[in-house]
Design an enzyme around this catalytic site. Structure first.
Site, PDB file in Angstrom:
ATOM      1  N   ARG A  80       0.848  -1.202   0.000  1.00  0.00           N
ATOM      2  CA  ARG A  80       0.000   0.000   0.000  1.00  0.00           C
ATOM      3  C   ARG A  80       0.883   1.251   0.000  1.00  0.00           C
ATOM      4  NH1 ARG A  80      -3.786  -3.278   3.020  1.00  0.00           N
ATOM      5  NH2 ARG A  80      -2.654  -3.085   4.980  1.00  0.00           N
TER       6      ARG A  80
ATOM      7  N   ASP B 253     -15.332  -2.750  -7.045  1.00  0.00           N
ATOM      8  CA  ASP B 253     -15.507  -3.996  -6.299  1.00  0.00           C
ATOM      9  C   ASP B 253     -16.926  -4.493  -6.551  1.00  0.00           C
ATOM     10  OD1 ASP B 253     -13.744  -5.253  -3.744  1.00  0.00           O
ATOM     11  OD2 ASP B 253     -15.849  -5.865  -3.785  1.00  0.00           O
ATOM     12  N   SER B 254     -17.142  -5.794  -6.347  1.00  0.00           N
ATOM     13  CA  SER B 254     -18.500  -6.328  -6.520  1.00  0.00           C
ATOM     14  C   SER B 254     -19.329  -6.147  -5.246  1.00  0.00           C
ATOM     15  CB  SER B 254     -18.437  -7.809  -6.905  1.00  0.00           C
ATOM     16  OG  SER B 254     -17.654  -8.512  -5.962  1.00  0.00           O
TER      17      SER B 254
ATOM     18  N   CYS C  58      -2.679 -13.944  -4.383  1.00  0.00           N
ATOM     19  CA  CYS C  58      -2.531 -14.462  -3.015  1.00  0.00           C
ATOM     20  C   CYS C  58      -2.867 -15.945  -2.985  1.00  0.00           C
ATOM     21  CB  CYS C  58      -3.400 -13.674  -2.044  1.00  0.00           C
ATOM     22  SG  CYS C  58      -5.149 -13.755  -2.426  1.00  0.00           S
TER      23      CYS C  58
ATOM     24  N   ASP D  23      -5.819  -6.726  -7.281  1.00  0.00           N
ATOM     25  CA  ASP D  23      -5.598  -7.505  -6.055  1.00  0.00           C
ATOM     26  C   ASP D  23      -6.792  -8.431  -5.828  1.00  0.00           C
ATOM     27  OD1 ASP D  23      -4.570  -8.453  -3.669  1.00  0.00           O
ATOM     28  OD2 ASP D  23      -5.330  -6.764  -2.490  1.00  0.00           O
TER      29      ASP D  23
ATOM     30  N   PHE E 288     -10.768  -4.683  -7.375  1.00  0.00           N
ATOM     31  CA  PHE E 288     -10.929  -5.507  -6.167  1.00  0.00           C
ATOM     32  C   PHE E 288     -10.506  -4.669  -4.946  1.00  0.00           C
ATOM     33  CE2 PHE E 288      -9.525  -8.210  -9.726  1.00  0.00           C
ATOM     34  CZ  PHE E 288     -10.558  -9.116  -9.829  1.00  0.00           C
TER      35      PHE E 288
HETATM   36  N1  SAH Z   1      -7.318  -4.871  -2.373  1.00  0.00           N
HETATM   37  C1  SAH Z   1      -8.025  -5.117  -1.152  1.00  0.00           C
HETATM   38  C2  SAH Z   1      -8.269  -6.587  -0.895  1.00  0.00           C
HETATM   39  C3  SAH Z   1      -8.990  -7.313  -2.005  1.00  0.00           C
HETATM   40  S1  SAH Z   1      -9.972  -8.613  -1.417  1.00  0.00           S
HETATM   41  C4  SAH Z   1      -7.289  -4.449   0.007  1.00  0.00           C
HETATM   42  O1  SAH Z   1      -6.122  -4.085  -0.140  1.00  0.00           O
HETATM   43  O2  SAH Z   1      -7.874  -4.318   1.092  1.00  0.00           O
HETATM   44  C5  SAH Z   1     -10.863  -9.076  -2.822  1.00  0.00           C
HETATM   45  C6  SAH Z   1     -12.033  -8.198  -3.136  1.00  0.00           C
HETATM   46  O3  SAH Z   1     -12.481  -8.594  -4.419  1.00  0.00           O
HETATM   47  C7  SAH Z   1     -13.254  -8.321  -2.231  1.00  0.00           C
HETATM   48  O4  SAH Z   1     -13.583  -7.061  -1.747  1.00  0.00           O
HETATM   49  C8  SAH Z   1     -14.378  -8.877  -3.113  1.00  0.00           C
HETATM   50  O5  SAH Z   1     -15.628  -8.262  -2.837  1.00  0.00           O
HETATM   51  C9  SAH Z   1     -13.900  -8.487  -4.477  1.00  0.00           C
HETATM   52  N2  SAH Z   1     -14.297  -9.335  -5.608  1.00  0.00           N
HETATM   53  C10 SAH Z   1     -14.232 -10.680  -5.698  1.00  0.00           C
HETATM   54  N3  SAH Z   1     -14.568 -11.087  -6.935  1.00  0.00           N
HETATM   55  C11 SAH Z   1     -14.849  -9.973  -7.656  1.00  0.00           C
HETATM   56  C12 SAH Z   1     -15.231  -9.721  -9.004  1.00  0.00           C
HETATM   57  N4  SAH Z   1     -15.379 -10.721  -9.875  1.00  0.00           N
HETATM   58  N5  SAH Z   1     -15.411  -8.447  -9.389  1.00  0.00           N
HETATM   59  C13 SAH Z   1     -15.243  -7.423  -8.521  1.00  0.00           C
HETATM   60  N6  SAH Z   1     -14.857  -7.598  -7.243  1.00  0.00           N
HETATM   61  C14 SAH Z   1     -14.667  -8.853  -6.815  1.00  0.00           C
END
Ligand code: SAH
Length: 393
Positions: free
Chosen positions: A209, A247-248, A337, A297, A225
């Site tokens: 970050r 994000d979804s 991850c 991510d 994400f």
């Molecule tokens: N980058 C974030 C962590 C990501 S966790 C951080 O640093 O805090 C993964 C995220 O992806 C979750 O919030 C989940 O809601 C989202 N997600 C999962 N599949 C998805 C998709 N197909 N499209 C959009 N978001 C998605």
């Protein structure tokens, strides 16, 4: 209680790897209790290690110690103290008030994760061994940290493989202050310990970050994400021209805006969009949209190597599209991850994505999980987060 291994199956223990799979076991004389302590013996009857027994898991035993010493309160206290002490020497408190105190096998305590969020500890017990000793561990944790609250987040899917039910709730203390605010590298984040992902926040991405903050200046950033906005907030704090958080989860996006506001960052430079990244990246490509930094991510596509191929297709898809959306000189910050996808495979997937996107790009940095998530050299499985910073030429 002794467990006899098949001839030749002691090899992994000689390398000090802490897992014994069911197929390596020749004979169990008397069925041990779930999570109870067993002695692992070679086929000749020599002592090899002392371990926690897990009757339902493919990983039938996890080593506590390779020495002939008792596994008891004193043993656990030594291990816990040493993990806590290590975090003190790394000076983590200078950067943050939320960090991992104990990282399971990597700290010699299989199945046990303990994160500290300000003055609350969050404990995640993943295996029968950590479950067996949970109450003792909780007492030691309070004694050694001087804190009074432990919240349990033993709701990770992997518990199923151990035959354990999910458990959440207060383990010690009477009130949970949640959501609470954590402070990381001078920025504030709201964390919901009861409902947030993992133990509440992606502590493993802390240094990445900060790196994004350093690289984001004057750039149009797309944070894919984004969850609660760890990267978004850092990009804005670093002087990004604009940040679009995607994000979804509508709930997560709500929290992103809260985190942007509480840090006094310019809301007019921030936009958010709810949707599926796989579809949205295609839509952006079709609309000819362009960015100077794209962050990817995604959640774990492949928890184990068995799902690596399907995961590879997912990573390839989003990385390819991200390369297309970048302007010349733009930066892709891309992560995996997935334990089932190692750093070498991930780099090959990103390379194939650039090739198929018709893009010439360089890796300028390799990223990994923060130092409070160490990787024991005898347990490479502890390394799961890998990231690449690529520049499009
Ligand atoms: N980058 C974030 C962590 C990501 S966790 C951080 O640093 O805090 C993964 C995220 O992806 C979750 O919030 C989940 O809601 C989202 N997600 C999962 N599949 C998805 C998709 N197909 N499209 C959009 N978001 C998605």
């Amino acid at each position: 209680m002794p467990i006899h291994l098949k001839p030749g199956r002691e090899k992994s223990l000689f390398r000090r790897h802490p897992w014994i799979f069911s197929g390596a076991i020749q004979r169990v004389d008397e069925e041990p209790a779930s999570g109870g302590t067993v002695d692992l013996l070679s086929s000749k009857g020599d002592f090899l290690a002392r371990a926690a027994y897990s009757p339902q898991s493919q990983i039938r035993a996890r080593v506590w110690t390779f020495d002939d010493e008792p596994v008891d309160v004193d043993f656990l206290r030594r291990k816990i103290k040493s993990a806590i002490h290590a975090r003190e020497t790394w000076n983590l408190k200078r950067d943050t008030d939320a960090f991992r105190l104990i990282y399971a096998e990597s700290d010699g305590l299989p199945g046990l994760i303990v994160d500290r969020y300000d003055d609350v500890l969050v404990l995640q017990s993943l295996t029968t061994g950590s479950e067996f000793w949970k109450e003792t561990i909780a007492d030691i944790l309070l004694e050694e940290t001087g804190l009074s609250t432990i919240y349990e987040r033993s709701d990770a899917d992997v518990r199923e493989l151990e035959g354990l039910q999910p458990i959440t709730g207060l383990l010690r203390g009477s009130i949970l202050h949640s959501p609470l605010t954590i402070h990381e590298h001078g920025l504030k984040f709201t964390v919901n310990l009861a409902e947030g992902h993992k133990t509440g926040f992606y502590l493993d991405q802390r240094m990445n970050r900060l790196r994004v903050r350093e690289l984001a200046k004057d750039r149009d950033v797309l944070d894919c994400f984004c969850y609660t906005g760890g990267f978004t907030v850092n990009a804005l704090a670093g002087g990004a021209k604009s940040v679009l958080s995607v994000d979804s989860s509508a709930d997560a996006l709500e929290l992103v805006s809260g985190n942007v506001a509480s840090n006094g960052l310019p809301a007019e430079r921030h936009a958010r969009l709810e949707g599926d990244i796989f579809q949205l990246l295609r839509k952006f490509r079709d609309e000819g949209r362009a960015f100077d930094m794209v962050i990817l991510d995604p959640p774990k596509f492949a928890p184990t190597a068995a799902q690596a191929e399907k995961a590879a297709r997912g990573y390839k898809d989003i990385n390819l599209l991200a390369f297309k959306l970048l302007r010349a000189g733009g930066i892709l910050v891309t992560f995996s991850c997935s334990g089932g996808v190692d750093a070498g495979l991930f780099q090959r997937i990103v390379a194939a994505s650039a090739l198929d996107a018709g893009v010439d790009a360089q890796i300028v940095e390799h990223l990994a999980q923060a130092s409070d998530h160490p990787v024991a050299l005898n347990f490479p499985e502890g390394a799961y987060l890998k990231g690449l910073v690529c520049v499009k030429r």
